[in-house]
Design an enzyme around this catalytic site. Structure first.
Site, PDB file in Angstrom:
ATOM      1  CG  HIS A 121      -1.897   0.974   1.429  1.00 10.72           C
ATOM      2  ND1 HIS A 121      -1.644   2.228   1.925  1.00 10.72           N
ATOM      3  CD2 HIS A 121      -3.223   0.930   1.167  1.00 10.72           C
ATOM      4  CE1 HIS A 121      -2.772   2.921   1.970  1.00 10.72           C
ATOM      5  NE2 HIS A 121      -3.749   2.158   1.516  1.00 10.72           N
ATOM      6  CG  ASP A 198       0.296  -2.378   6.130  1.00 14.11           C
ATOM      7  OD1 ASP A 198      -0.586  -2.400   7.001  1.00 14.11           O
ATOM      8  OD2 ASP A 198       0.152  -1.848   5.011  1.00 14.11           O
ATOM      9  CD  GLN A 201      -7.121  -4.492   3.720  1.00 11.76           C
ATOM     10  OE1 GLN A 201      -8.057  -5.246   4.016  1.00 11.76           O
ATOM     11  NE2 GLN A 201      -7.323  -3.263   3.282  1.00 11.76           N
ATOM     12  CE  LYS A 224      -7.680  -0.572   5.965  1.00 10.23           C
ATOM     13  NZ  LYS A 224      -8.293   0.116   4.826  1.00 10.23           N
ATOM     14  CB  CYS A 364      -3.604   3.306  -1.665  1.00 10.82           C
ATOM     15  SG  CYS A 364      -4.813   4.556  -1.307  1.00 10.82           S
TER      16      CYS A 364
HETATM   17  C1  LIG Z   1      -2.624  -2.765   3.355  1.00 15.57           C
HETATM   18  C2  LIG Z   1      -3.002  -1.425   3.905  1.00 15.57           C
HETATM   19  N1  LIG Z   1      -2.090  -0.702   4.556  1.00 15.57           N
HETATM   20  C3  LIG Z   1      -2.379   0.496   5.086  1.00 15.57           C
HETATM   21  C4  LIG Z   1      -3.643   1.039   4.973  1.00 15.57           C
HETATM   22  C5  LIG Z   1      -3.900   2.392   5.563  1.00 15.57           C
HETATM   23  O1  LIG Z   1      -4.660   2.305   6.712  1.00 15.57           O
HETATM   24  P1  LIG Z   1      -5.301   3.600   7.369  1.00 15.57           P
HETATM   25  O2  LIG Z   1      -6.572   3.859   6.638  1.00 15.57           O
HETATM   26  O3  LIG Z   1      -5.542   3.227   8.787  1.00 15.57           O
HETATM   27  O4  LIG Z   1      -4.327   4.705   7.244  1.00 15.57           O
HETATM   28  C6  LIG Z   1      -4.635   0.309   4.319  1.00 15.57           C
HETATM   29  C7  LIG Z   1      -6.014   0.817   4.195  1.00 15.57           C
HETATM   30  O5  LIG Z   1      -6.409   1.558   3.349  1.00 15.57           O
HETATM   31  C8  LIG Z   1      -4.296  -0.936   3.750  1.00 15.57           C
HETATM   32  O6  LIG Z   1      -5.212  -1.653   3.085  1.00 15.57           O
END
Ligand SMILES: Cc1ncc(COP(=O)(O)O)c(C=O)c1O
Lengths: 406, 147
Positions: A121, A198, A201, A224, A364
């Site tokens: 991401h 990270d 998900q 989420k 993203c």
């Molecule tokens: C894999 C991943 N990393 C990071 C994020 C970012 O998370 P946040 O919305 O809490 O900034 C997301 C969500 O959009 C994501 O899917």
């Protein structure tokens, strides 16, 4: 676990969108919140609201207890032995930036390498680019193979004693791929690199045990997983956090302050400058109770089952391309696809006209889109309240897309 | 379904399926590449200008039906107009998309079919991509040739 019964806990699901009952399949972007969470936040605001850690009065103590209680509950959820390594942030994005900034800028230098993957991401890419720009370190990326999984032979090849950080998602938000974090960590540690995982998900969908993943940092987000927006977390190994410089300066993160210098509070507070997201943490705490109560085995089984059903039903459509693993056991509860060369934004709009909410775009993850050779994909992502009839509504709506553009 | 039919009018789908003037113009007087980062729509726009008149327009691109149909329709409209007329048409079209009363709606003709996009705020950018690229291209051309 009966998704029909779970649905009843989510008031937002009971509405008509463009004349059709809402079918919400955009849980990868954000999940909804159950009544229990909504009610608890309301109760907190009405009865306990106060700032934390600062007040001797009763409301301040209640708020602090609830806030720290959320931390304890989260630590148990993630399988970490104490709460000292668990920092509240506003999002997974902020958590990843915290590591890249406060660790990266002090530990990277020219000639060093940051190893990310092609399925990250943007939050796990750009934050490292910023750190590299300031330090002269360079970024390399582990490629994704044709099955949508990391090329581990390339990982072995790219890993060297120049590698200082391996930054990798636990579950891909586009492909759904579940990465072998324990193996990645073991190999990274052999060359002296730290591993930043990270988990945005992953945490909402499966039981997580950070010690067995053996990573050094783990980021997640509340919105989420049935909690409100504005709360995320970062877990880090205590000895690394201890010797790190702070991220932000301000109240709560200090022990004492003079005009020209300060001493810092103990971890995790050293990294929590200013008033934290308090009611959001209270909401997260209730969300964890809610999910624990459904049971993590049951949640995972449900998602595997509905993902398998979705993959089967989508395969009935001609001209469908699915990205990522096609074995539901090996992936998170989401399916990315394109249909018939119809642009995802057209698909997304037509589906919305039928009450079906999916995500259409680059998620993203532009480097991954480039790798897949597409500008965008459609993504249906599932959660505890999705049913077979949601998948059927998706497939019916896709049929009308094909008719319209065919 | 009526809102959707209003958006995806037959004219629009027709231009999307069989785009007009979809070709590169070698050594065009104006050539710009622009994209819409939100959707990943992208176009290359080529314009020939002679004696203050648009003599030829072509484009290449990929993206959603709204962006590509809108450019395709634009290329048909612009050919033969003076620069001033073309800019006026572009601005009239933009006003319509932004929900303002267009002064000269009749001039829009087929383009009125894109009116349905107004109801989908995130898609308005798609419909404007070609037109904004054209206006930008004309500006660059004028600066170079001191018009
Ligand atoms: C894999 C991943 N990393 C990071 C994020 C970012 O998370 P946040 O919305 O809490 O900034 C997301 C969500 O959009 C994501 O899917």
């Amino acid at each position: 676990m009966d998704p029909q019964a779970v649905r009843k806990d989510f008031p937002v699901l009971f509405q008509q969108v463009n004349g059709h009952p809402l079918v919400y399949l955009d849980n990868g972007a954000t999940s909804h919140r159950p009544l229990a969470v909504i009610d608890e936040i309301k109760r907190f605001e009405e009865e306990d609201n106060s700032n934390v850690h600062r007040s001797v009065h009763t409301l301040g103590q209640r708020a602090t207890e609830l806030f720290e209680g959320a931390r304890t509950k989260l630590a148990a959820l993630l399988g970490v032995p104490g709460t000292n390594g668990l920092i509240f942030t506003k999002s997974a994005t902020e958590s990843l930036n915290l590591v890249a900034y406060a660790w990266g800028r002090h530990h990277l230098s020219e000639g060093d390498e940051v190893l990310i993957t092609e399925m990250e991401h943007h939050s796990n890419i750009v934050s490292w680019q910023l750190a590299c720009k300031d330090t002269g370190a360079v970024i390399k990326a582990v490629p994704v193979d044709d099955n949508g999984v990391l090329d581990m032979a390339e990982y072995d090849r790219l890993l060297s004693n120049k590698t200082k950080v391996v930054a990798v998602c636990h579950v891909s938000n586009v492909l759904g791929t579940i990465n072998p974090i324990a193996e990645i960590s073991a190999k990274a540690h052999r060359v002296g690199a730290i591993v930043v995982c990270d988990g945005a998900q992953a945490v909402p969908h499966m039981a997580i045990d950070i010690p067995s993943l053996d990573c050094d940092f783990y980021a997640g987000t509340g919105h989420k997983m049935c909690a409100p927006t504005g709360i995320g977390f970062l877990w880090g190994r205590e000895h690394i956090l201890e010797e790190m410089e702070p991220f932000h300066g301000g109240g709560d993160m200090i022990l004492d302050v003079w005009i020209d210098h300060s001493s810092y509070n103990e971890i995790p507070y050293k990294f929590e400058a200013g008033t934290p997201p308090i009611s959001q943490a209270v909401g997260l705490s209730t969300a964890i109770d809610y999910l624990n109560n459904l049971g993590w085995e049951a949640i995972r089984r449900h998602e595997i089952e509905i993902t398998r059903y979705a993959l089967d039903r989508l395969a009935e459509l001609p001209d469908i391309t699915v990205y990522g693993p096609t074995d539901a056991e090996l992936k998170g509860g989401l399916v990315s696809f394109n249909i018939d060369d119809i642009h995802p934004h057209d698909v997304g709009t037509i589906l919305d006209g039928k009450g079906v909410a999916i995500r259409a775009g680059h998620h993203c993850a532009k480097p991954l889109m480039r790798k897949l050779g597409v500008g965008a994909t459609n993504r249906a992502s599932f959660y505890i309240y999705n049913t077979h009839s949601d998948v059927d509504a998706l497939v019916d709506a896709l049929e009308s897309c094909r008719k319209m553009f065919g | 379904m009526s809102d959707l039919e209003d958006l995806y009018k037959e004219v629009i789908l027709d231009h999307y399926r069989t785009p007009r003037n979809r070709a590169k113009i070698e050594n065009a007087d104006v050539h710009l590449h622009r994209d819409n980062p939100l959707c990943g729509d992208e176009i290359d726009l080529y314009v020939d200008i002679e004696d203050g008149r648009v003599t030829n327009v072509g484009f290449e691109g990929r993206g959603c039906s709204i962006s590509q149909a809108s450019v395709s329709m634009m290329t048909e409209k612009l050919k033969g107009l003076s620069i001033a007329e073309a800019e006026e048409l572009a601005n009239t079209f933009k006003s319509m998309m932004q929900g303002e009363a267009a002064e000269d709606e009749d001039a829009l003709g087929d383009l009125l079919a894109l009116q349905g996009v107004q109801k989908y705020p995130v898609r308005i950018k798609c419909a404007l991509l070609g037109w904004n690229t054209f206006l930008e291209g004309v500006k660059v051309h004028n600066e170079k040739h001191g018009a």
